[in-house]
Enzyme design. Structure first.
Site, mmCIF file in Angstrom:
data_model
loop_
_atom_site.group_PDB
_atom_site.id
_atom_site.type_symbol
_atom_site.label_atom_id
_atom_site.label_comp_id
_atom_site.label_asym_id
_atom_site.label_seq_id
_atom_site.Cartn_x
_atom_site.Cartn_y
_atom_site.Cartn_z
ATOM 1 N N LYS A 47 49.931 42.946 52.743
ATOM 2 C CA LYS A 47 49.939 42.502 51.581
ATOM 3 C C LYS A 47 50.816 43.276 50.818
ATOM 4 O O LYS A 47 50.135 44.569 50.048
ATOM 5 C CB LYS A 47 48.397 42.524 50.742
ATOM 6 C CG LYS A 47 48.689 42.077 49.165
ATOM 7 C CD LYS A 47 47.045 42.084 48.637
ATOM 8 C CE LYS A 47 47.726 41.942 47.368
ATOM 9 N NZ LYS A 47 45.612 41.868 46.567
ATOM 10 N N SER A 94 51.880 44.538 46.509
ATOM 11 C CA SER A 94 51.649 44.812 45.612
ATOM 12 C C SER A 94 51.971 45.718 44.410
ATOM 13 O O SER A 94 51.967 45.811 43.177
ATOM 14 C CB SER A 94 50.390 44.804 45.011
ATOM 15 O OG SER A 94 48.864 43.506 45.552
ATOM 16 N N GLY A 121 50.974 39.927 46.247
ATOM 17 C CA GLY A 121 50.407 40.681 45.361
ATOM 18 C C GLY A 121 50.432 40.325 44.141
ATOM 19 O O GLY A 121 49.418 40.361 43.178
#
Length: 249
Positions: free
Chosen positions: A112, A114, A136
């Site tokens: 993920k 972000s 994210g």
């Protein structure tokens, strides 16, 4: 376990459908503690763990040290591992070389990102082409899908889930115009709440959407009434407009 986080995972396992993965955050400040958190999450029913980089000594960690940390975690974790790049809070950006070095590890299945940096996301995609990559940042969901993301793990979806889902579903159907329109509704809801107010803002937005955000956990401080009213107006208007816009297409 007496760890409240473990009890939350156990209660979530009871309500998350069997055909959906339950991800647990397992990043800790040492390799040994991270491995223990992975084992605890697995014991309580998590399907995979999301592991951020150790942050306290982050400035002293080379790319090789980070890769070794994640490799040792993946070697010993009883469930699959996803790397988690969140430099806003760790003050450390995972190099794409870390992704490349772990790209063939059988127990690392994705990541993920972000960071909000689409160029970096593209570098991650190129470095680990077999992984499932999630974005994210709610403001960059559509763009990340164009770059090969398989989905998003988005704070904005806590209070605007129908709009976030629409971005992904319409993109998957090849309806780029519909996905783009949904993204246009999602972006201000993300920028004005998540980016400006963080967790307290997300909780206030959930309350405004008729869900349960509730009070923040110390040391985070709840928003004042003026800011809560601003967020409530934004969320109720933005979600209403976004849902209505989706119905017209």
């Amino acid at each position: 376990s007496t760890d409240p986080a473990d009890r939350r995972e156990e209660s979530l396992r009871d309500v998350v459908p069997d055909d959906r993965w339950l991800l647990a955050g397992a990043g800790r400040e040492s390799t040994r503690a991270t491995i223990a958190a992975c084992a605890a999450a697995a014991a309580e029913g998590a399907d995979a763990v999301l592991v951020r980089a150790p942050a306290y000594y982050g400035i002293t960690l080379s790319a090789a040290a980070l890769a070794d940390h994640f490799r040792r975690v993946a070697d010993d974790s009883p469930i699959p591992v996803l790397l988690y790049n969140i430099p806003k809070y760790t003050h450390l950006t995972l190099p794409d070389t870390v992704f490349a070095g772990l790209s063939e590890h059988e127990n690392v299945v994705g990541a993920k990102d972000s960071s909000g940096d689409l160029k970096l996301f593209g570098a991650y995609r190129a470095a680990a082409p077999r992984w499932a990559l999630f974005v994210g940042s709610g403001s960059h969901y559509y763009a990340a899908l164009e770059l090969g993301a398989v989905g998003g793990i988005l704070a904005v979806a806590c209070y605007a889930a129908p709009i976030a889902v629409r971005v992904g579903e319409r993109f998957a159907r090849g309806d780029r115009a519909g996905a783009g329109a949904a993204q246009e509704a999602l972006t201000p809801l993300n920028k004005e709440v998540v980016q400006k107010s963080g967790v307290p803002g997300v909780k206030a937005a959930m309350d405004a959407a008729g869900l349960t955000g509730g009070p923040g956990r110390a040391p985070l401080v709840d928003l004042g009434e003026g800011e809560r009213r601003r967020i409530a107006a934004l969320v109720t208007g933005g979600v209403r407009e976004g849902v209505a816009g989706g119905g017209r297409r």
